[in-house]
Motif scaffolding. Structure first.
Motif, PDB file in Angstrom:
ATOM      1  N   ALA A  43       0.826  -1.202   0.000  1.00  0.00           N
ATOM      2  CA  ALA A  43       0.000   0.000   0.000  1.00  0.00           C
ATOM      3  C   ALA A  43       0.862   1.255   0.000  1.00  0.00           C
ATOM      4  N   SER A  44       2.141   1.132  -0.338  1.00  0.00           N
ATOM      5  CA  SER A  44       3.014   2.298  -0.355  1.00  0.00           C
ATOM      6  C   SER A  44       2.579   3.259  -1.451  1.00  0.00           C
ATOM      7  N   ILE A  45       2.910   4.522  -1.268  1.00  0.00           N
ATOM      8  CA  ILE A  45       2.502   5.527  -2.251  1.00  0.00           C
ATOM      9  C   ILE A  45       3.139   5.251  -3.605  1.00  0.00           C
ATOM     10  N   LYS A  46       4.328   4.691  -3.621  1.00  0.00           N
ATOM     11  CA  LYS A  46       5.005   4.386  -4.882  1.00  0.00           C
ATOM     12  C   LYS A  46       4.329   3.231  -5.608  1.00  0.00           C
ATOM     13  N   ALA A  47       3.667   2.347  -4.854  1.00  0.00           N
ATOM     14  CA  ALA A  47       2.978   1.212  -5.468  1.00  0.00           C
ATOM     15  C   ALA A  47       1.639   1.624  -6.075  1.00  0.00           C
ATOM     16  N   VAL A  48       0.911   2.523  -5.407  1.00  0.00           N
ATOM     17  CA  VAL A  48      -0.434   2.858  -5.867  1.00  0.00           C
ATOM     18  C   VAL A  48      -0.462   4.017  -6.855  1.00  0.00           C
ATOM     19  N   LEU A  49       0.520   4.917  -6.783  1.00  0.00           N
ATOM     20  CA  LEU A  49       0.482   6.121  -7.620  1.00  0.00           C
ATOM     21  C   LEU A  49       0.385   5.816  -9.111  1.00  0.00           C
ATOM     22  N   PRO A  50       1.265   4.964  -9.686  1.00  0.00           N
ATOM     23  CA  PRO A  50       1.176   4.741 -11.130  1.00  0.00           C
ATOM     24  C   PRO A  50      -0.062   3.957 -11.560  1.00  0.00           C
ATOM     25  N   LEU A  51      -0.771   3.356 -10.611  1.00  0.00           N
ATOM     26  CA  LEU A  51      -1.968   2.587 -10.944  1.00  0.00           C
ATOM     27  C   LEU A  51      -3.211   3.463 -11.022  1.00  0.00           C
ATOM     28  N   LEU A  52      -3.154   4.632 -10.422  1.00  0.00           N
ATOM     29  CA  LEU A  52      -4.299   5.537 -10.415  1.00  0.00           C
ATOM     30  C   LEU A  52      -4.049   6.839 -11.163  1.00  0.00           C
ATOM     31  N   THR A  53      -2.782   7.097 -11.493  1.00  0.00           N
ATOM     32  CA  THR A  53      -2.422   8.354 -12.150  1.00  0.00           C
ATOM     33  C   THR A  53      -1.430   8.083 -13.275  1.00  0.00           C
ATOM     34  N   ASP A  54      -1.066   9.141 -13.959  1.00  0.00           N
ATOM     35  CA  ASP A  54      -0.076   9.020 -15.032  1.00  0.00           C
ATOM     36  C   ASP A  54       1.335   9.345 -14.547  1.00  0.00           C
ATOM     37  N   THR A  55       1.514   9.451 -13.238  1.00  0.00           N
ATOM     38  CA  THR A  55       2.816   9.836 -12.691  1.00  0.00           C
ATOM     39  C   THR A  55       3.396   8.704 -11.848  1.00  0.00           C
TER      40      THR A  55
END
Length: 231
Positions: free
Chosen positions: A159-171
């Motif tokens: 659930a780290s921010i690095k794990a979820v960020l590319p799955l919900l955003t383009d960054t």
């Protein structure tokens, strides 16, 4: 258990699990204006300053993105110590000036930021009343991901921010020279040492600022993405 079943089902189907009601309830806890806040710290075995202890987390940097209302322009503020001296009073003085007096303070894994602020206030009592006023306003953006309100099989249980960020955003954090807190913790003492060139020092400074700013920008993007999921 329930979380394992979500992970199992998502892994089999290849599709994300989205609990729209739970995400909506989380978003409803956010009170505008929003202050997205992240800090970086370092620690040493031998206490570097009076009143500190071995391996105590000492803040040397923060990034803040303030947003007055949904869709409005972000106001970015940052702080970075550039010499090895007691950082906490300067850190707290700078932070107090730019955190809004109302609204939610959004952090990812908020107990870390809250713990650092509590210890700073204990060391510098002049900030105690201010810290007491802001701690109840913290909202932990980790919660909807740690609770599996959203889960994508490509998270692989993280659930780290690095794990979820590319799955919900383009960054993502790809391309950053410093891309994790441990690397920032190592980079700061090197930046303030006398054993590197000015060019190397400037490069580390730039990379630290980019990394910490990415953390708060990522939180902005995640809140926007969660809002789109429930719209």
């Amino acid at each position: 258990n329930g979380k394992q079943e979500i992970q199992r089902s998502a892994s089999i189907s290849g599709e994300p699990h989205v609990d729209h009601d739970a995400i909506r309830q989380f978003l409803d806890t956010l009170q505008w204006p929003l202050c997205y806040f992240d800090l970086e710290s370092f620690m040493t075995a031998i206490p570097p300053f009076d009143g500190t202890s071995p391996y105590q987390q000492l803040p040397f940097q923060f990034s803040v993105h303030n947003q007055q209302a949904p869709g409005e322009e972000l106001e970015h503020h940052e702080f970075l110590m550039e010499h090895l001296s007691e950082p906490r009073a300067l850190f707290m003085e700078a932070l107090q000036k730019i955190v809004p007096t109302t609204g939610s303070i959004v952090a990812y894994n908020a107990p870390f930021e809250k713990g650092v602020l509590k210890r700073c206030a204990k060391a510098f009592p002049k900030y105690q009343s201010w810290v007491d006023s802001v701690l109840p306003r913290f909202v932990d953006l980790l919660v909807p991901f740690r609770s599996f309100h959203f889960y994508h099989p490509d998270q692989h249980g993280s659930a780290s921010i690095k794990a979820v960020l590319p799955l919900l955003t383009d960054t993502s954090y790809d391309g950053l020279e410093i891309a994790e807190g441990a690397a920032a913790m190592v980079a700061f003492p090197k930046m303030v040492s006398h054993d590197i060139t000015d060019t190397e020092r400037d490069a580390i400074r730039d990379n630290l600022l980019k990394y910490c700013a990415q953390d708060t920008t990522a939180m902005v993007d995640l809140v926007d993405a969660l809002s789109l999921l429930t719209s």
